[in-house]
Design an enzyme around this catalytic site. Sequence first.
Site, PDB file in Angstrom:
ATOM      1  CG  HIS A   1      34.310 -34.012   7.116  1.00 55.83           C
ATOM      2  ND1 HIS A   1      34.793 -33.189   7.854  1.00 55.83           N
ATOM      3  CD2 HIS A   1      34.063 -33.569   5.801  1.00 55.83           C
ATOM      4  CE1 HIS A   1      34.882 -31.945   7.198  1.00 55.83           C
ATOM      5  NE2 HIS A   1      34.445 -32.103   5.820  1.00 55.83           N
TER       6      HIS A   1
ATOM      7  CG  ASP B   1      33.494 -34.279  10.972  1.00 59.66           C
ATOM      8  OD1 ASP B   1      34.721 -34.693  11.046  1.00 59.66           O
ATOM      9  OD2 ASP B   1      32.460 -34.786  10.668  1.00 59.66           O
TER      10      ASP B   1
ATOM     11  CG  HIS C   1      -1.764  -1.097   1.474  1.00 58.73           C
ATOM     12  ND1 HIS C   1      -1.230  -2.296   2.273  1.00 58.73           N
ATOM     13  CD2 HIS C   1      -2.845  -1.705   0.854  1.00 58.73           C
ATOM     14  CE1 HIS C   1      -2.138  -3.346   2.307  1.00 58.73           C
ATOM     15  NE2 HIS C   1      -3.200  -2.746   1.496  1.00 58.73           N
TER      16      HIS C   1
ATOM     17  CG  ASP D   1      31.798 -30.707   3.285  1.00 61.99           C
ATOM     18  OD1 ASP D   1      32.242 -31.524   3.734  1.00 61.99           O
ATOM     19  OD2 ASP D   1      32.511 -29.534   2.807  1.00 61.99           O
TER      20      ASP D   1
ATOM     21  CG  HIS E   1      36.510 -32.821   1.715  1.00 60.87           C
ATOM     22  ND1 HIS E   1      35.473 -32.428   0.770  1.00 60.87           N
ATOM     23  CD2 HIS E   1      36.276 -32.248   2.701  1.00 60.87           C
ATOM     24  CE1 HIS E   1      34.386 -32.058   1.530  1.00 60.87           C
ATOM     25  NE2 HIS E   1      35.159 -31.784   2.791  1.00 60.87           N
TER      26      HIS E   1
HETATM   27  S1  FES Z   1       1.729  -0.646   3.111  1.00 62.42           S
HETATM   28 FE1  FES Z   1       0.201  -2.227   3.429  1.00 62.42          FE
HETATM   29  S2  FES Z   1       1.452  -3.848   3.977  1.00 62.42           S
HETATM   30 FE2  FES Z   1       2.660  -2.672   3.705  1.00 62.42          FE
HETATM   31 FE   LIG Z   2      34.081 -30.805   4.444  1.00 63.03          FE
END
Ligand code: FES
Ligand SMILES: [Fe+2]
Lengths: 181, 454
Positions: free
Chosen positions: B211, B208, B106, B371, B216
Amino acid sequence: MDDLSAKAAASAVYKVSPELQHEVEQFLYLEAALQDEHRFREWLGLLSEDVRYTLSTNTLAQVRDRRRGIAPPTTYIFNENKYTLERRVARLETGMAWVEEPQSRTRRFITNVRITGQAGDEVRLSCNYAVHRAAKARDHHTFYGTRRDTLRRNGDSWIVVSRELELDEFVLVTANISIFL
Amino acid sequence: MDDKLNVRQLVDAHKGTVKPAIYIDQDIYDLELERVFGRSWLFLAHESQLPKAGDFFTTYMGEDPVIVTRQKDGSIAAFLNQCRHRGMKLCHADSGNTRAFTCPYHGWGFGLEGGLSVVPLEQEAYRNGLDKSKWGLVRVPRLTTYKGLIFGNWDETAPSLEDYLGDMAWYMDGFLDRREGGTEVVGGVHKWVIDCNWKFAAEQFCSDQYHAPYTHGSAIQVLAPTPENKSDGKPLGDGQTQRPAWANGLGGVQFSEKGHGSAFFFTEKPDANVWVGGEVSEYFRETYPEAERRLGSVRALRLAGHNTMFPTLSWLNGTQTLRVWHPKGPNQIEVWVFCIADKAAPDSVKEALKASHARAFGPAGFLEQDDSENWVEVQKVLRGYKAKQTGFCVQMGLGFEERRKDGIPGVTNYTFAETAARGFYQRWVDMMTSETWAEIEARTKEYQKELVHG
Ligand code: FES
Ligand SMILES: [Fe+2]
């Protein structure tokens, strides 16, 4: 000579012979098929030694900033040369690239192939791509995007000199990208 | 004690066991948003991302969207990214520069300082009068910076960031304070989704090291330094020690305190991991003397290893990746990854760093791919009835905790250990079951005292 570096689509159709169009399209399909068939070493053979292969992130910017030419910074997802592309293939070959173990299936679709310029023995083209990937029993990922390629004539075929990829996602919805796009 | 979801029965840090319900239960997740993410110091952005007045960066605190802005007076403020009229998300850009935020619904307009300044058709529509001073954006009440990193906290009663960090600051300084001028973010932010619980990712970076050799294995094999390997004009990891760091006999350390964790191996030389670009590894060697003057040799030599600042900020030294694991429900995270460079580094090094960072730890990174795959597959199994009840083993190095006498602070163990994971889950339980910060701190202190009696 035409400009090979333009990023935006030209406003007029760039005219090429049906033979050239056909030849280029068939090359792109061959390349896609080699990847879908996991024949990555053969695919590497279709890339020039000085190949550039890139993909960057996308960002969301407000219209005011876009008009002023201000955009959030991007970064690379792929920033590859022949050496790193070959290492990516080597990684898949180790049998320890767990994301591709067991191996996924992929299907590549290439459309809207437009040759946009020619210079010497090089052609510039743009095309759209879709890649479907099936993995780990029931994971399905789809990647949609566009790309700009430069191909260089190599005997009666072509080699890829550059591939600038774009992927139409802001936040990637896949856990990783383990394939070539 | 207020353990309405019985999480104390799911985690036993003394014995080193975890029940996986903590990774999938919706009620537990909802309580996490309130008691963990609603009270912890959370990373928002790096100061270098907001150089000018009006610059903004949008992110999340837990699941709450927030806008971080640079004010006209140079200070930083953060607001809930939610219009006060009917809750529309106010700002949809990743970042930018603006004088005001206007709601797309709005048209209410809010100033940089969060105040409601514009109400369309105010005279005609609000004949009853609207007190605009009451409808400003919800401000993140606690906001502070630490060596370039901006942190926010929703909880007015939370301890200071310094108290919250404790000795983790010592480890963090080793990453952020190597050179005069501090650090900056290089390039943009990687963002992607992983279908796993946030604690898998955070705990791995906390604790970790174990791993790495196996998960890797492929990247370690194919990115080893070789003369042909000239990806950035110089071989990857040029001139670095090649053997695995854990095999060099120098030992290493894992740290745990207040849920945070960090671990690394000692090295003879300032060696980043082999997968950084040659220009990057050379930069680290050249700038070592400055780093050593500022930090001492232990931290200046440290250019590898992992870290998590509880709950969701993680980073890797040397590879320079810093990431936040934003929770998106019990079964998903959104990873945001930043590449951190010394501000004083030359542009060519920053560019090389950006490239090697993406190559290793971007979403298509040689290491990152494996990962995420682990966490996703663990999460999938947890759909099972039996799988949900099957306890996990978190016992590595249990009972070998110590306090070192060489100046390396905190509760420590050998690098391959799960001391930091146990500390992470104990802190998580303490936050989940305590109503006040005094209780949280008392419980964590008690646990740490039992761990290293004497
Ligand atoms: S102006 Fe109405 S929800 Fe932001
Ligand atoms: Fe990793």
